[in-house]
Design a protein around this motif. Structure first.
Motif, PDB file in Angstrom:
ATOM      1  N   GLY A  63      36.934  34.209  18.760  1.00 48.86           N
ATOM      2  CA  GLY A  63      37.709  34.404  17.545  1.00 48.86           C
ATOM      3  C   GLY A  63      36.913  35.210  16.545  1.00 48.86           C
ATOM      4  N   PRO A  64      37.359  35.254  15.298  1.00 46.24           N
ATOM      5  CA  PRO A  64      36.675  36.059  14.286  1.00 46.24           C
ATOM      6  C   PRO A  64      35.213  35.684  14.072  1.00 46.24           C
ATOM      7  CG  PRO A  64      38.844  35.398  13.505  1.00 46.24           C
ATOM      8  CD  PRO A  64      38.600  34.656  14.777  1.00 46.24           C
ATOM      9  N   ARG A  65      34.849  34.434  14.372  1.00 49.76           N
ATOM     10  CA  ARG A  65      33.471  34.013  14.137  1.00 49.76           C
ATOM     11  C   ARG A  65      32.559  34.282  15.338  1.00 49.76           C
ATOM     12  NH1 ARG A  65      32.294  31.752   9.606  1.00 49.76           N
ATOM     13  NH2 ARG A  65      30.250  31.290  10.463  1.00 49.76           N
ATOM     14  N   LEU A  66      33.102  34.881  16.384  1.00 47.57           N
ATOM     15  CA  LEU A  66      32.287  35.140  17.570  1.00 47.57           C
ATOM     16  C   LEU A  66      31.079  35.993  17.236  1.00 47.57           C
ATOM     17  CD1 LEU A  66      31.813  35.114  20.653  1.00 47.57           C
ATOM     18  CD2 LEU A  66      33.319  37.105  20.806  1.00 47.57           C
ATOM     19  N   ILE A  67      31.297  37.092  16.515  1.00 40.53           N
ATOM     20  CA  ILE A  67      30.199  38.000  16.220  1.00 40.53           C
ATOM     21  C   ILE A  67      29.251  37.428  15.165  1.00 40.53           C
ATOM     22  CG2 ILE A  67      31.301  39.302  14.363  1.00 40.53           C
ATOM     23  CD1 ILE A  67      30.181  41.849  15.708  1.00 40.53           C
ATOM     24  N   LEU A  68      29.721  36.457  14.378  1.00 44.65           N
ATOM     25  CA  LEU A  68      28.863  35.837  13.371  1.00 44.65           C
ATOM     26  C   LEU A  68      28.029  34.711  13.957  1.00 44.65           C
ATOM     27  CD1 LEU A  68      31.424  35.678  10.409  1.00 44.65           C
ATOM     28  CD2 LEU A  68      29.715  37.442  10.888  1.00 44.65           C
ATOM     29  N   ASP A  69      28.648  33.911  14.837  1.00 39.23           N
ATOM     30  CA  ASP A  69      27.948  32.764  15.409  1.00 39.23           C
ATOM     31  C   ASP A  69      27.159  33.110  16.671  1.00 39.23           C
ATOM     32  OD1 ASP A  69      29.115  31.289  13.404  1.00 39.23           O
ATOM     33  OD2 ASP A  69      30.783  30.586  14.642  1.00 39.23           O
ATOM     34  N   ASN A  70      27.549  34.182  17.351  1.00 41.30           N
ATOM     35  CA  ASN A  70      26.881  34.563  18.607  1.00 41.30           C
ATOM     36  C   ASN A  70      26.577  36.057  18.590  1.00 41.30           C
ATOM     37  OD1 ASN A  70      27.343  31.951  20.431  1.00 41.30           O
ATOM     38  ND2 ASN A  70      29.275  32.396  19.394  1.00 41.30           N
ATOM     39  N   ALA A  71      25.856  36.485  17.567  1.00 37.82           N
ATOM     40  CA  ALA A  71      25.588  37.915  17.394  1.00 37.82           C
ATOM     41  C   ALA A  71      24.814  38.493  18.570  1.00 37.82           C
ATOM     42  CB  ALA A  71      24.829  38.150  16.087  1.00 37.82           C
ATOM     43  N   ASP A  72      23.852  37.733  19.097  1.00 30.58           N
ATOM     44  CA  ASP A  72      23.063  38.252  20.225  1.00 30.58           C
ATOM     45  C   ASP A  72      23.947  38.490  21.449  1.00 30.58           C
ATOM     46  OD1 ASP A  72      23.504  35.520  20.430  1.00 30.58           O
ATOM     47  OD2 ASP A  72      21.671  35.160  21.571  1.00 30.58           O
ATOM     48  N   LEU A  73      24.932  37.612  21.655  1.00 24.79           N
ATOM     49  CA  LEU A  73      25.864  37.782  22.774  1.00 24.79           C
ATOM     50  C   LEU A  73      26.698  39.049  22.597  1.00 24.79           C
ATOM     51  CD1 LEU A  73      27.369  36.668  25.314  1.00 24.79           C
ATOM     52  CD2 LEU A  73      28.889  35.493  23.722  1.00 24.79           C
ATOM     53  N   VAL A  74      27.228  39.256  21.403  1.00 28.37           N
ATOM     54  CA  VAL A  74      28.099  40.411  21.157  1.00 28.37           C
ATOM     55  C   VAL A  74      27.320  41.716  21.277  1.00 28.37           C
ATOM     56  CG1 VAL A  74      29.541  41.575  19.460  1.00 28.37           C
ATOM     57  CG2 VAL A  74      29.689  39.094  19.730  1.00 28.37           C
ATOM     58  N   TYR A  75      26.131  41.756  20.665  1.00 30.28           N
ATOM     59  CA  TYR A  75      25.335  42.982  20.773  1.00 30.28           C
ATOM     60  C   TYR A  75      24.856  43.194  22.209  1.00 30.28           C
ATOM     61  CZ  TYR A  75      25.351  43.755  15.763  1.00 30.28           C
ATOM     62  OH  TYR A  75      25.756  44.029  14.476  1.00 30.28           O
ATOM     63  N   GLY A  76      24.641  42.124  22.926  1.00 29.78           N
ATOM     64  CA  GLY A  76      24.322  42.237  24.347  1.00 29.78           C
ATOM     65  C   GLY A  76      25.477  42.841  25.132  1.00 29.78           C
ATOM     66  N   MET A  77      26.712  42.489  24.740  1.00 30.51           N
ATOM     67  CA  MET A  77      27.893  43.082  25.378  1.00 30.51           C
ATOM     68  C   MET A  77      27.948  44.584  25.109  1.00 30.51           C
ATOM     69  SD  MET A  77      30.731  40.116  24.538  1.00 30.51           S
ATOM     70  CE  MET A  77      32.110  41.086  25.164  1.00 30.51           C
ATOM     71  N   PHE A  78      27.602  44.993  23.874  1.00 34.32           N
ATOM     72  CA  PHE A  78      27.571  46.423  23.568  1.00 34.32           C
ATOM     73  C   PHE A  78      26.583  47.145  24.477  1.00 34.32           C
ATOM     74  CE2 PHE A  78      28.645  45.339  18.856  1.00 34.32           C
ATOM     75  CZ  PHE A  78      29.958  45.097  19.222  1.00 34.32           C
ATOM     76  N   VAL A  79      25.390  46.566  24.612  1.00 35.21           N
ATOM     77  CA  VAL A  79      24.370  47.174  25.475  1.00 35.21           C
ATOM     78  C   VAL A  79      24.836  47.199  26.925  1.00 35.21           C
ATOM     79  CG1 VAL A  79      22.001  46.946  26.338  1.00 35.21           C
ATOM     80  CG2 VAL A  79      22.499  46.485  23.930  1.00 35.21           C
ATOM     81  N   ALA A  80      25.469  46.107  27.357  1.00 38.10           N
ATOM     82  CA  ALA A  80      25.941  46.022  28.742  1.00 38.10           C
ATOM     83  C   ALA A  80      26.993  47.089  29.034  1.00 38.10           C
ATOM     84  CB  ALA A  80      26.516  44.633  29.018  1.00 38.10           C
ATOM     85  N   MET A  81      27.830  47.420  28.056  1.00 29.02           N
ATOM     86  CA  MET A  81      28.829  48.470  28.253  1.00 29.02           C
ATOM     87  C   MET A  81      28.151  49.816  28.520  1.00 29.02           C
ATOM     88  SD  MET A  81      32.115  47.710  28.126  1.00 29.02           S
ATOM     89  CE  MET A  81      32.914  49.185  27.504  1.00 29.02           C
ATOM     90  N   VAL A  82      27.130  50.120  27.739  1.00 28.66           N
ATOM     91  CA  VAL A  82      26.432  51.399  27.925  1.00 28.66           C
ATOM     92  C   VAL A  82      25.710  51.418  29.270  1.00 28.66           C
ATOM     93  CG1 VAL A  82      24.663  52.939  27.007  1.00 28.66           C
ATOM     94  CG2 VAL A  82      26.171  51.695  25.442  1.00 28.66           C
ATOM     95  N   VAL A  83      25.015  50.329  29.594  1.00 24.63           N
ATOM     96  CA  VAL A  83      24.298  50.246  30.868  1.00 24.63           C
ATOM     97  C   VAL A  83      25.279  50.365  32.040  1.00 24.63           C
ATOM     98  CG1 VAL A  83      22.897  48.751  32.352  1.00 24.63           C
ATOM     99  CG2 VAL A  83      22.395  48.918  29.907  1.00 24.63           C
ATOM    100  N   SER A  84      26.427  49.706  31.912  1.00 24.37           N
ATOM    101  CA  SER A  84      27.441  49.771  32.969  1.00 24.37           C
ATOM    102  C   SER A  84      27.930  51.199  33.179  1.00 24.37           C
ATOM    103  CB  SER A  84      28.630  48.867  32.621  1.00 24.37           C
ATOM    104  OG  SER A  84      28.239  47.511  32.537  1.00 24.37           O
ATOM    105  N   SER A  85      28.035  51.958  32.092  1.00 24.91           N
ATOM    106  CA  SER A  85      28.473  53.352  32.200  1.00 24.91           C
ATOM    107  C   SER A  85      27.490  54.173  33.026  1.00 24.91           C
ATOM    108  CB  SER A  85      28.620  53.971  30.805  1.00 24.91           C
ATOM    109  OG  SER A  85      29.512  53.237  30.010  1.00 24.91           O
TER     110      SER A  85
END
Length: 502
Positions: free
Chosen positions: A347-369
Motif C-alpha cells: 500500500g502507500p506505506r510500502l515505500i516508507l516502511d520498507n524503503a530498502d525493499l523498494v529500492y532493491g526492486m528498482f535495482v533488480a529491474m535494472v539488473v534484470s534488463s
C-alpha cells in the motif's frame, strides 16, 4: 534514502540472488517464447519457489522472469510469425517479414535492444514517479483509498476483454471469491456453506494458479500438436550484428522514447498491460513516420516501437503497485501476492516502511534488463529450439509444478481439490470468452477495498463522506466516467459494424 538504496542494492548483488535472477531471466524468456505459455503463467509458477527466499530475493527473481518474459515473445513472433505472448502481437507485423526477407538476426537484435532500452527508461520513470506518489497516497484516508480501488476495478473491467459486461461480471466474481472464509476485520467465518475445505477461504495463490495456469493448460490440451511451425527458420540462418543494430536503435531516439512513454503510461493504467501498449506504440510510430506505407513490410521502426512499448509496461505497471498498492496488471497482482505471502503490507506505506525493499526492486529491474540482454544475445539460437518442443511434453511438466506449488503453500490436500475446481471454472470462463484478469484482481483488491470501507464506517457511520470528501468523490466520479465511456464506445462500435453490414 541512500542507506535504503545501498541496503537494497547489497541484497540484490549477493551471489545467490544474482544466480537465481539469471535462472529466472532464462525461464521467463523460454516461457514467453513458447506460443500459448504466457508471462503470467511463468510468474505464477515462479511464486511458490520464492517462499523460502528472503522477500527482496524472491521479488527480484520474479522481476527477472517478468522482464525476460516481455522479451521472450519476440523470438517466436520474429522467427515463426506466431506471437509467443499477447504483448508481442504487433511485433509480428514487421519482425516476421524482416526475417522472411533474409534478416532474422537483425529482426531479433532490433527487438532485443528496443526491449532493453524500453525497460531501462520505464525503470527511470518508476524511480522518479513512485516516491512522490506514495507520499501523496499515504495522506489518503480509508474513504479515499476505497474509492481509489473502486476506480481501479472499473478500469480493469473496462479495458480487459471485448465486452464491458463480461469484464464487470468477471470482476464481481473475483470480489465474491474474496469474501469466502474469515472476514479481514473480525476473523469470523462466512460463506463457507458448511464445507470444511472452504473454511480457511480461497488462497489467492490457488486462485492465481488455477485461473491462469490450469485453465490455460486445459486449453492447450485441446491442441496438443507441436509448437513448431512448418515455416520456421533454421538456426543457421540467424546472424547477429549486435552493435550495428544497437546504433540503429539509438539513432532513432524519437521513436524509442515515444514508444517507451506509451508503454509507461499504459502500464501505469490498471488492467491495460503489454498487449495494449504493444499495439498503441506501433500505431503511434506508424502515425508519426514519414513512410507509414512501409509498416507491415519489415521496417525497423515497427519492431522497435512494438518491443519498446510492451517492455516499458514492466516499469510502468510497478508505479501504482508500489505507490498506491494497486496492481497495474495481472502480473503485478502476483508480485503483490508475493509480498503478502512474506507478511509485507502492500500500500502507500510500502515505500516508507520498507524503503530498502523498494529500492532493491528498482535495482533488480535494472539488473534484470542487463541479464535479459546478455542471455538473449548469447543464446538466441538455443531458444529457437525451445519453440520446437511438443506441447504434450510441456503440459504435464507444468501441471506437476502447479500442483507442487499449490500444496507447498499450506500443506493441505484440500487445496489441490480447490485448485482443480478453480482451474475448471477458469477454463469454462476462458471458453465463454470472459476476461480472467479482472477476476484475479478482484480477489487481490477485494479484501483491501472491504477493509478500507469498514474502517471508514467504523470511524464515522456517515456513508455520505465517500461522496463529500473531495478526493474520494473524484475517484468515484472517475470510476463512473470510466464505465460510461466504455459503454458509449462499445455502442458506437456496434453501430459502426451494423452500418458496415448494411
Amino acid at each position: 534514502m541512500m542507506d535504503a538504496f545501498l541496503s537494497g542494492a547489497g541484497q540484490v548483488f549477493s551471489p545467490d540472488t544474482l544466480i537465481y535472477m539469471l535462472i529466472g531471466s532464462i525461464a521467463g524468456i523460454i516461457a514467453a517464447a513458447i506460443p500459448g505459455f504466457t508471462v503470467t503463467m511463468a510468474i505464477v509458477l515462479t511464486l511458490p519457489l520464492t517462499f523460502a527466499m528472503d522477500p527482496l530475493q524472491g521479488i527480484a527473481v520474479m522481476l527477472a522472469v517478468y522482464v525476460g518474459g516481455y522479451t521472450g515473445g519476440l523470438i517466436s513472433a520474429a522467427l515463426l510469425g506466431i506471437p509467443g505472448t499477447p504483448s508481442a502481437v504487433a511485433t509480428t507485423f514487421d519482425a516476421f517479414p524482416m526475417a522472411r526477407a533474409g534478416e532474422p538476426g537483425r529482426a531479433l537484435s532490433l527487438g532485443i535492444w528496443a526491449s532493453f532500452f524500453g525497460t531501462v527508461l520505464s525503470t527511470a520513470v518508476l524511480i522518479v514517479a513512485a516516491p512522490p506518489l506514495a507520499v501523496f497516497a499515504v495522506r489518503l484516508g480509508p474513504w479515499e483509498y476505497f474509492s481509489l480501488i473502486v476506480f481501479a476495478l472499473t478500469i480493469v473491467a473496462s479495458l480487459v476483454g471485448r465486452s464491458i459486461l463480461r469484464g464487470l461480471i468477471a470482476g464481481a466474481i473475483g470480489l465474491a471469491i474474496s469474501t469466502v472464509g474469515p472476514d479481514p476485520i473480525m476473523g469470523r467465518p462466512r460463506f463457507d456453506f458448511g464445507i470444511e475445505m472452504l473454511a480457511p477461504g480461497l488462497s489467492f495463490l490457488i486462485v492465481l494458479i488455477g485461473i491462469f495456469a490450469i485453465s490455460q493448460l486445459l486449453s492447450e490440451v485441446e491442441d496438443a500438436r507441436s509448437v513448431r511451425s512448418g515455416t520456421a527458420l533454421s538456426t543457421k540462418d540467424i546472424e547477429f550484428r549486435t552493435w550495428a543494430v544497437m546504433r540503429e536503435v539509438v539513432m532513432r531516439p524519437v521513436n524509442l522514447i515515444r514508444s517507451s512513454i506509451v508503454g509507461v503510461l499504459v502500464g501505469a493504467l490498471p488492467g491495460a498491460g503489454g498487449s495494449i501498449a504493444n499495439l498503441i506504440a506501433y500505431d503511434q510510430a506508424k502515425r508519426g513516420s514519414k513512410t507509414p506505407e512501409k509498416f507491415g513490410t519489415g521496417t525497423p521502426e515497427g519492431v522497435v516501437a512494438s518491443e519498446a512499448g510492451n517492455s516499458a509496461t514492466a516499469g510502468g505497471g510497478l508505479i501504482p503497485m508500489i505507490s498506491l498498492g494497486i496492481p497495474g496488471s495481472a502480473v503485478d497482482a502476483i508480485l503483490m501476492a508475493s509480498l503478502m505471502v512474506h507478511g509485507i503490507s502492500v500500500g502507500p506505506r510500502l515505500i516508507l516502511d520498507n524503503a530498502d525493499l523498494v529500492y532493491g526492486m528498482f535495482v533488480a529491474m535494472v539488473v534484470s534488463s542487463f541479464m535479459m540482454l546478455l542471455v538473449c544475445l548469447l543464446s538466441m539460437r538455443a531458444f529457437l529450439r525451445v519453440t520446437e518442443i511438443p506441447k504434450w511434453l510441456i503440459v504435464p511438466a507444468v501441471i506437476v509444478c502447479c500442483v507442487v506449488g499449490s500444496f507447498a503453500l499450506n500443506n493441505r490436500v484440500s487445496d489441490l481439490y480447490l485448485l482443480g475446481i478453480v482451474g475448471l471454472f477458469g477454463y469454462v470462463l476462458r471458453t465463454l470468452d470472459y476476461p480472467l484478469a479482472p477476476l484475479v484482481l478482484g480477489v487481490i483488491l477485494g479484501p483491501i477495498a472491504e477493509t478500507n470501507m469498514r474502517r471508514a464506517l467504523m470511524t464515522d457511520a456517515d456513508w455520505t463522506l465517500f461522496l463529500t470528501r473531495p478526493v474520494s468523490l473524484i475517484f468515484l466520479s472517475a470510476a463512473a466516467l470510466s464505465v460510461a465511456w466504455v459503454i458509449w464506445k462499445h455502442r458506437k462500435s456496434t453501430r459502426n459494424r451494423e452500418t458496415a453490414k448494411q
